[in-house]
Design a protein around this motif. Sequence first.
Motif, PDB file in Angstrom:
ATOM      1  N   ALA A   9      37.218  68.697  67.670  1.00 22.46           N
ATOM      2  CA  ALA A   9      38.184  67.609  67.487  1.00 22.46           C
ATOM      3  C   ALA A   9      38.588  67.546  66.018  1.00 22.46           C
ATOM      4  N   LEU A  10      39.762  67.018  65.782  1.00 25.20           N
ATOM      5  CA  LEU A  10      40.193  66.781  64.407  1.00 25.20           C
ATOM      6  C   LEU A  10      39.381  65.643  63.797  1.00 25.20           C
ATOM      7  N   THR A  11      39.069  65.786  62.537  1.00 25.45           N
ATOM      8  CA  THR A  11      38.509  64.667  61.785  1.00 25.45           C
ATOM      9  C   THR A  11      39.690  63.805  61.327  1.00 25.45           C
ATOM     10  N   GLU A  12      39.392  62.676  60.714  1.00 28.77           N
ATOM     11  CA  GLU A  12      40.479  61.844  60.175  1.00 28.77           C
ATOM     12  C   GLU A  12      41.292  62.618  59.136  1.00 28.77           C
ATOM     13  N   ALA A  13      40.591  63.399  58.311  1.00 24.22           N
ATOM     14  CA  ALA A  13      41.294  64.201  57.299  1.00 24.22           C
ATOM     15  C   ALA A  13      42.206  65.230  57.967  1.00 24.22           C
ATOM     16  N   GLY A  14      41.718  65.854  59.026  1.00 23.77           N
ATOM     17  CA  GLY A  14      42.532  66.817  59.769  1.00 23.77           C
ATOM     18  C   GLY A  14      43.723  66.153  60.423  1.00 23.77           C
ATOM     19  N   ARG A  15      43.506  64.973  60.989  1.00 25.31           N
ATOM     20  CA  ARG A  15      44.591  64.233  61.646  1.00 25.31           C
ATOM     21  C   ARG A  15      45.667  63.823  60.631  1.00 25.31           C
ATOM     22  N   ARG A  16      45.261  63.482  59.407  1.00 24.69           N
ATOM     23  CA  ARG A  16      46.233  63.131  58.363  1.00 24.69           C
ATOM     24  C   ARG A  16      46.989  64.354  57.847  1.00 24.69           C
ATOM     25  N   LEU A  17      46.316  65.517  57.855  1.00 24.01           N
ATOM     26  CA  LEU A  17      46.928  66.726  57.304  1.00 24.01           C
ATOM     27  C   LEU A  17      47.990  67.327  58.230  1.00 24.01           C
ATOM     28  N   VAL A  18      47.814  67.222  59.529  1.00 24.89           N
ATOM     29  CA  VAL A  18      48.745  67.876  60.460  1.00 24.89           C
ATOM     30  C   VAL A  18      50.201  67.450  60.243  1.00 24.89           C
ATOM     31  N   PRO A  19      50.518  66.164  60.114  1.00 23.13           N
ATOM     32  CA  PRO A  19      51.924  65.807  59.860  1.00 23.13           C
ATOM     33  C   PRO A  19      52.472  66.372  58.545  1.00 23.13           C
ATOM     34  N   VAL A  20      51.624  66.500  57.551  1.00 22.17           N
ATOM     35  CA  VAL A  20      52.035  67.095  56.270  1.00 22.17           C
ATOM     36  C   VAL A  20      52.401  68.558  56.493  1.00 22.17           C
ATOM     37  N   LEU A  21      51.556  69.268  57.221  1.00 15.58           N
ATOM     38  CA  LEU A  21      51.809  70.678  57.499  1.00 15.58           C
ATOM     39  C   LEU A  21      53.030  70.848  58.403  1.00 15.58           C
ATOM     40  N   ALA A  22      53.202  69.956  59.363  1.00 17.42           N
ATOM     41  CA  ALA A  22      54.371  70.008  60.251  1.00 17.42           C
ATOM     42  C   ALA A  22      55.653  69.815  59.445  1.00 17.42           C
ATOM     43  N   GLU A  25      35.828  73.514  59.919  1.00 16.53           N
ATOM     44  CA  GLU A  25      34.704  72.584  59.841  1.00 16.53           C
ATOM     45  C   GLU A  25      34.181  72.523  58.401  1.00 16.53           C
ATOM     46  N   ALA A  26      34.120  73.676  57.731  1.00 10.95           N
ATOM     47  CA  ALA A  26      33.676  73.706  56.334  1.00 10.95           C
ATOM     48  C   ALA A  26      34.629  72.929  55.429  1.00 10.95           C
ATOM     49  N   LYS A  27      35.887  72.856  55.816  1.00  9.16           N
ATOM     50  CA  LYS A  27      36.887  72.094  55.059  1.00  9.16           C
ATOM     51  C   LYS A  27      36.948  70.636  55.512  1.00  9.16           C
ATOM     52  N   THR A  28      36.067  70.267  56.416  1.00  6.93           N
ATOM     53  CA  THR A  28      35.976  68.917  57.011  1.00  6.93           C
ATOM     54  C   THR A  28      37.274  68.467  57.680  1.00  6.93           C
ATOM     55  N   LEU A  29      37.979  69.430  58.286  1.00  9.35           N
ATOM     56  CA  LEU A  29      39.220  69.116  59.000  1.00  9.35           C
ATOM     57  C   LEU A  29      38.999  69.012  60.503  1.00  9.35           C
ATOM     58  N   THR A  44      45.240  78.155  55.910  1.00 11.18           N
ATOM     59  CA  THR A  44      45.991  79.355  56.259  1.00 11.18           C
ATOM     60  C   THR A  44      46.918  79.030  57.432  1.00 11.18           C
ATOM     61  N   VAL A  45      47.831  79.933  57.719  1.00  5.37           N
ATOM     62  CA  VAL A  45      48.724  79.740  58.863  1.00  5.37           C
ATOM     63  C   VAL A  45      47.910  79.680  60.159  1.00  5.37           C
ATOM     64  N   ALA A  46      46.909  80.544  60.292  1.00  2.00           N
ATOM     65  CA  ALA A  46      46.071  80.537  61.496  1.00  2.00           C
ATOM     66  C   ALA A  46      45.345  79.204  61.645  1.00  2.00           C
ATOM     67  N   GLU A  47      44.859  78.660  60.545  1.00  2.00           N
ATOM     68  CA  GLU A  47      44.186  77.360  60.595  1.00  2.00           C
ATOM     69  C   GLU A  47      45.175  76.258  60.983  1.00  2.00           C
ATOM     70  N   TRP A  48      46.392  76.330  60.456  1.00  2.00           N
ATOM     71  CA  TRP A  48      47.435  75.365  60.817  1.00  2.00           C
ATOM     72  C   TRP A  48      47.700  75.401  62.317  1.00  2.00           C
ATOM     73  N   ALA A 108      56.978  82.704  53.027  1.00  2.94           N
ATOM     74  CA  ALA A 108      57.301  81.385  52.459  1.00  2.94           C
ATOM     75  C   ALA A 108      56.424  80.305  53.095  1.00  2.94           C
ATOM     76  N   PHE A 109      56.231  80.380  54.413  1.00 11.27           N
ATOM     77  CA  PHE A 109      55.411  79.375  55.084  1.00 11.27           C
ATOM     78  C   PHE A 109      53.948  79.515  54.685  1.00 11.27           C
ATOM     79  N   ARG A 110      53.475  80.740  54.564  1.00  7.33           N
ATOM     80  CA  ARG A 110      52.085  80.972  54.141  1.00  7.33           C
ATOM     81  C   ARG A 110      51.821  80.322  52.779  1.00  7.33           C
ATOM     82  N   ARG A 111      52.776  80.454  51.851  1.00 15.85           N
ATOM     83  CA  ARG A 111      52.630  79.826  50.529  1.00 15.85           C
ATOM     84  C   ARG A 111      52.621  78.302  50.642  1.00 15.85           C
ATOM     85  N   LYS A 112      53.467  77.772  51.505  1.00  9.58           N
ATOM     86  CA  LYS A 112      53.543  76.315  51.655  1.00  9.58           C
ATOM     87  C   LYS A 112      52.230  75.742  52.187  1.00  9.58           C
ATOM     88  N   VAL A 113      51.690  76.338  53.253  1.00 10.28           N
ATOM     89  CA  VAL A 113      50.449  75.781  53.816  1.00 10.28           C
ATOM     90  C   VAL A 113      49.263  76.049  52.904  1.00 10.28           C
TER      91      VAL A 113
END
Length: 155
Positions: free
Chosen positions: A101-114, A81-85, A41-45, A30-35
Motif C-alpha cells: 500500500a502507499l504510505t502517506e508520503a507516497g500518496r502525496r507524491l503521486v499527484p506531483v508525479l502525475a 519501501e526503503a524510500k518510505t513511499l 525512477t519511471v518504473a517506481e512511478w 525528459a520524463f525520466r529527468r522530471k521524476v
Amino acid sequence: MVVMSMTQISPLESHLGYWLRFVSNQVSHAFRRKVASQGVTVAEWVVLRELYDEEQLVPSAIAERLGMTRGAISKLVDRLEAKTLVSRSAGKTDRRFQAVALTEAGRRLVPVLAALADQNDAEFFGHLDQSERTTIERVMRDIVRRQGLRAVPVD
C-alpha cells in the motif's frame, strides 16, 4: 573474387520505427529527468500510480497488471519501501502473504508525479490538436493490440 550486386538500401529516415524511437527516446528522457527530481525512477512511478487507486495490492497483481515479473515488482517494492513511499503488511493467517500500500508520503507524491507526466505530455504533444492526438493514440493502441503487447513501458 565475388561480385555482389548493389541493392537499394532504404535510409533510416524512411522507417516509421525510426521516427517512433526518435520521439520516444526524447519523451522518455525528459520524463525520466522530471521524476528523478522527485527521487524516483519511471518504473517506481508506474508502480506508485498503479497503487494510487487501490487500498492495497498483492505483488502478483501488480506484476500481472503491469506485465512485469514478480521478481521485478519485488525489487521495485523493496526500493519504494526503503524510500518510505510504500509499506507491506503480512497476512493475518499466512505470514507469507504480503499486501503493498502507499504510505502517506507516497500518496502525496503521486499527484506531483502525475503533474510532471502531464507537463511532459504538454511539452511534446501540446501543439497537436485533439484530432491529431486521437489519431496517434488510436493507431498506437491498435499496434499494441495487434502485437499482443503487455509490458508497460517503464524505461
